[in-house]
Design a protein around this motif. Sequence first.
Motif, mmCIF file in Angstrom:
data_model
loop_
_atom_site.group_PDB
_atom_site.id
_atom_site.type_symbol
_atom_site.label_atom_id
_atom_site.label_comp_id
_atom_site.label_asym_id
_atom_site.label_seq_id
_atom_site.Cartn_x
_atom_site.Cartn_y
_atom_site.Cartn_z
ATOM 1 N N SER A 78 0.824 -1.220 0.000
ATOM 2 C CA SER A 78 0.000 0.000 0.000
ATOM 3 C C SER A 78 0.848 1.255 0.000
ATOM 4 O O SER A 78 0.373 2.326 -0.378
ATOM 5 C CB SER A 78 -0.934 -0.005 1.211
ATOM 6 O OG SER A 78 -0.198 -0.024 2.419
ATOM 7 N N PRO A 97 -2.583 7.033 -2.004
ATOM 8 C CA PRO A 97 -3.319 6.972 -0.732
ATOM 9 C C PRO A 97 -4.827 7.137 -0.894
ATOM 10 O O PRO A 97 -5.607 6.457 -0.214
ATOM 11 C CB PRO A 97 -2.721 8.127 0.075
ATOM 12 C CG PRO A 97 -1.362 8.343 -0.499
ATOM 13 C CD PRO A 97 -1.491 8.030 -1.963
ATOM 14 N N ALA A 98 -5.248 8.037 -1.788
ATOM 15 C CA ALA A 98 -6.687 8.237 -2.004
ATOM 16 C C ALA A 98 -7.330 6.978 -2.569
ATOM 17 O O ALA A 98 -8.460 6.612 -2.203
ATOM 18 C CB ALA A 98 -6.921 9.418 -2.941
ATOM 19 N N ASN A 110 -6.184 3.901 -2.094
ATOM 20 C CA ASN A 110 -6.205 2.914 -1.008
ATOM 21 C C ASN A 110 -7.470 3.069 -0.170
ATOM 22 O O ASN A 110 -8.138 2.082 0.157
ATOM 23 C CB ASN A 110 -4.982 3.089 -0.100
ATOM 24 C CG ASN A 110 -3.705 2.560 -0.721
ATOM 25 O OD1 ASN A 110 -3.730 1.784 -1.669
ATOM 26 N ND2 ASN A 110 -2.569 2.971 -0.191
ATOM 27 N N ARG A 111 -7.791 4.317 0.169
ATOM 28 C CA ARG A 111 -8.996 4.566 0.975
ATOM 29 C C ARG A 111 -10.247 4.180 0.207
ATOM 30 O O ARG A 111 -11.191 3.596 0.767
ATOM 31 C CB ARG A 111 -9.047 6.045 1.381
ATOM 32 C CG ARG A 111 -7.961 6.451 2.378
ATOM 33 C CD ARG A 111 -8.215 7.841 2.933
ATOM 34 N NE ARG A 111 -8.115 8.874 1.925
ATOM 35 C CZ ARG A 111 -6.973 9.504 1.601
ATOM 36 N NH1 ARG A 111 -5.846 9.176 2.218
ATOM 37 N NH2 ARG A 111 -6.967 10.450 0.692
ATOM 38 N N THR A 144 -10.544 0.354 0.158
ATOM 39 C CA THR A 144 -10.952 -0.149 1.471
ATOM 40 C C THR A 144 -12.453 0.017 1.659
ATOM 41 O O THR A 144 -13.148 -0.904 2.117
ATOM 42 C CB THR A 144 -10.193 0.596 2.590
ATOM 43 O OG1 THR A 144 -8.789 0.393 2.418
ATOM 44 C CG2 THR A 144 -10.586 0.083 3.959
ATOM 45 N N ALA A 145 -12.967 1.185 1.264
ATOM 46 C CA ALA A 145 -14.408 1.444 1.361
ATOM 47 C C ALA A 145 -15.194 0.554 0.402
ATOM 48 O O ALA A 145 -16.280 0.057 0.741
ATOM 49 C CB ALA A 145 -14.692 2.917 1.062
ATOM 50 N N GLU A 192 -4.947 -1.815 4.819
ATOM 51 C CA GLU A 192 -3.727 -1.474 4.088
ATOM 52 C C GLU A 192 -2.522 -1.996 4.856
ATOM 53 O O GLU A 192 -2.402 -1.749 6.053
ATOM 54 C CB GLU A 192 -3.597 0.044 3.939
ATOM 55 C CG GLU A 192 -4.728 0.722 3.196
ATOM 56 C CD GLU A 192 -4.583 2.246 3.213
ATOM 57 O OE1 GLU A 192 -3.430 2.731 3.219
ATOM 58 O OE2 GLU A 192 -5.610 2.928 3.252
#
Length: 284
Positions: free
Chosen positions: A60, A65-66, A68-69, A72-73, A84
């Motif tokens: 990750s 990063p955006a 990854n979020r 995850t959602a 992550e």
Amino acid sequence: MNYQWYPGHMTKARRAMQEDIKLIDLIIELVDARIPQSSRNPDIDELGRNKARLVLLNKSDLADPACNRAWTAWFQEKGIKALEINAQTGQGLKAIQGAVQEVCKEKIERDRRRGILNRPVRAMVAGIPNVGKSTFINSFAGKACTKTGNKPGVTKGKQWIRLNKGLELLDTPGILWPKFEDQSVGMKLAFIGSMNDEIIIMDELAIDLIAYLQEWYPSLLQERYSLAGGETPVQVLEAAAEKRKCYKKGGEPDLSRAAQLVTDDFRSGRLGRISLERPGTGNV
């Protein structure tokens, strides 16, 4: 370029998973955070539909990063817990034990009602080759893990690794890998280095990669290779060759060497944190 990747026997691998899945409570599925969809086991949803699930977005630190979020959602919306991690450094591994207890809550409570106390959760780690499964197991288990030996009714040769009082891993060979019809899946696997570079035309691969980066991450290319913006992919390779002093005899830019350098810059994270897939947008 046509991408094909068959590093093993599909039928044998699927049969092995069907047998092993009867023994476990939880599937821990590793995916590459840069391509969470293309690096998934293709049959995992069907084979594991009655099991608790935990997805680990490995590497990750190399992904946006955006994104990854967002991933995850996205998994959470599908009813699958996702975390992550970076298996190599150990980042995010401390959260796994709590996540296991969360996703296996019903199983733990069911055991308690039956009078079965302190029975550890039994988990299988699934993932395509080169996604970091072995690194994860070694990093997560650490030196404290102990093999508890063959359990009754378990096929000879399978080993259980006790991580702690609450969790055991079924230590089996690699389980599944994708046989893809969609060539973009193969392309993305090639981008991240999951296919053998010796069977890839690296110049063409780099051109495809640059085209994607120009659409989604143009500033990272411009900063890395001193570009003005608006260059063609071939001009980007020429600029990369100039920047890294890659020349053929006679002073011409060596585009093949530059292609390998650009690809390596992406794979290593030197270009920046980049994702090749986004939820709901399809393939690159």
